[in-house]
Write a protein that holds these residues in place. Structure first.
Motif, PDB file in Angstrom:
ATOM      1  N   UNK A 226     -23.548  18.095 -24.362  1.00 51.65           N
ATOM      2  CA  UNK A 226     -23.083  16.734 -24.065  1.00 51.65           C
ATOM      3  C   UNK A 226     -22.755  15.966 -25.332  1.00 51.65           C
ATOM      4  N   UNK A 227     -23.639  16.073 -26.346  1.00 53.07           N
ATOM      5  CA  UNK A 227     -23.396  15.383 -27.621  1.00 53.07           C
ATOM      6  C   UNK A 227     -22.088  15.856 -28.254  1.00 53.07           C
ATOM      7  N   UNK A 228     -21.864  17.165 -28.235  1.00 52.72           N
ATOM      8  CA  UNK A 228     -20.639  17.712 -28.824  1.00 52.72           C
ATOM      9  C   UNK A 228     -19.412  17.203 -28.088  1.00 52.72           C
ATOM     10  N   UNK A 229     -19.458  17.204 -26.771  1.00 48.55           N
ATOM     11  CA  UNK A 229     -18.312  16.725 -25.997  1.00 48.55           C
ATOM     12  C   UNK A 229     -18.060  15.240 -26.200  1.00 48.55           C
ATOM     13  N   UNK A 230     -19.152  14.475 -26.241  1.00 46.03           N
ATOM     14  CA  UNK A 230     -19.004  13.037 -26.458  1.00 46.03           C
ATOM     15  C   UNK A 230     -18.446  12.725 -27.830  1.00 46.03           C
ATOM     16  N   UNK A 231     -18.910  13.443 -28.871  1.00 44.45           N
ATOM     17  CA  UNK A 231     -18.411  13.190 -30.218  1.00 44.45           C
ATOM     18  C   UNK A 231     -16.944  13.584 -30.341  1.00 44.45           C
ATOM     19  N   UNK A 232     -16.550  14.644 -29.662  1.00 45.70           N
ATOM     20  CA  UNK A 232     -15.151  15.062 -29.668  1.00 45.70           C
ATOM     21  C   UNK A 232     -14.285  14.038 -28.939  1.00 45.70           C
ATOM     22  N   UNK A 233     -14.779  13.544 -27.811  1.00 48.51           N
ATOM     23  CA  UNK A 233     -14.042  12.536 -27.050  1.00 48.51           C
ATOM     24  C   UNK A 233     -13.921  11.244 -27.852  1.00 48.51           C
ATOM     25  N   UNK A 234     -14.988  10.854 -28.557  1.00 41.59           N
ATOM     26  CA  UNK A 234     -14.980   9.627 -29.344  1.00 41.59           C
ATOM     27  C   UNK A 234     -13.991   9.734 -30.497  1.00 41.59           C
ATOM     28  N   UNK A 235     -13.803  10.959 -31.005  1.00 44.23           N
ATOM     29  CA  UNK A 235     -12.872  11.169 -32.099  1.00 44.23           C
ATOM     30  C   UNK A 235     -11.429  11.295 -31.613  1.00 44.23           C
ATOM     31  N   UNK A 236     -11.273  11.276 -30.271  1.00 39.83           N
ATOM     32  CA  UNK A 236      -9.930  11.356 -29.697  1.00 39.83           C
ATOM     33  C   UNK A 236      -9.371  12.763 -29.641  1.00 39.83           C
ATOM     34  N   UNK A 237     -10.248  13.757 -29.661  1.00 40.87           N
ATOM     35  CA  UNK A 237      -9.810  15.165 -29.651  1.00 40.87           C
ATOM     36  C   UNK A 237     -10.085  15.844 -28.330  1.00 40.87           C
ATOM     37  N   UNK A 238     -10.005  15.135 -27.213  1.00 46.16           N
ATOM     38  CA  UNK A 238     -10.311  15.758 -25.919  1.00 46.16           C
ATOM     39  C   UNK A 238      -9.352  16.835 -25.652  1.00 46.16           C
TER      40      UNK A 238
END
Length: 124
Positions: A112-124
């Motif tokens: 979850x942390x990895x997905x959230x950090x990727x989403x926050x960086x705009x790399x979904x």
């Protein structure tokens, strides 16, 4: 056989967060899990897989059949119906699938942390 529950795969659960793919696509592992207790009709699969479009579920079923993991059986009488069931090869995937789900549950927070950090960086 018990009916499949609509909440069998909640929106956020280890099975949907699992980064390990079985059967070639995102939904194949969930289809395999739905078939582990025996054959199911398409309409039965739609209950727990309600977030999957009909087109995508059909594609997943075809891929699983192509790979020899499920068998599609069509019955003509008394009313036309189709059932899907795991083949012996498909059934052999149940243990690895359980292990992958356990691993995902053990690493839930990290995933979850990895997905959230990727989403926050705009790399979904």
């Amino acid at each position: 056989m018990e009916p499949l529950r609509a909440d069998m795969f909640e929106e956020i659960c280890p099975s949907t967060l699992n980064p390990i793919r079985f059967g070639g696509d995102k939904w194949a592992g969930l289809v395999i899990r739905c078939l582990e207790d025996g054959p199911r009709r398409y309409s039965e699969l739609r209950v727990p897989l309600h977030r999957v479009t009909a087109k995508v579920l059909t594609r997943s079923l075809r891929l699983l059949e192509r790979d020899g993991l499920i068998r599609r059986t069509e019955y003509a009488t008394p009313v036309r119906r189709v059932e899907y069931a795991l083949t012996p090869l498909g059934r052999s995937m149940l243990d690895p699938l359980r292990v992958a789900c356990e691993w995902t549950a053990d690493h839930w927070d990290e995933l979850l942390d990895a997905r959230e950090s990727t989403a926050a960086a705009g790399n979904e």
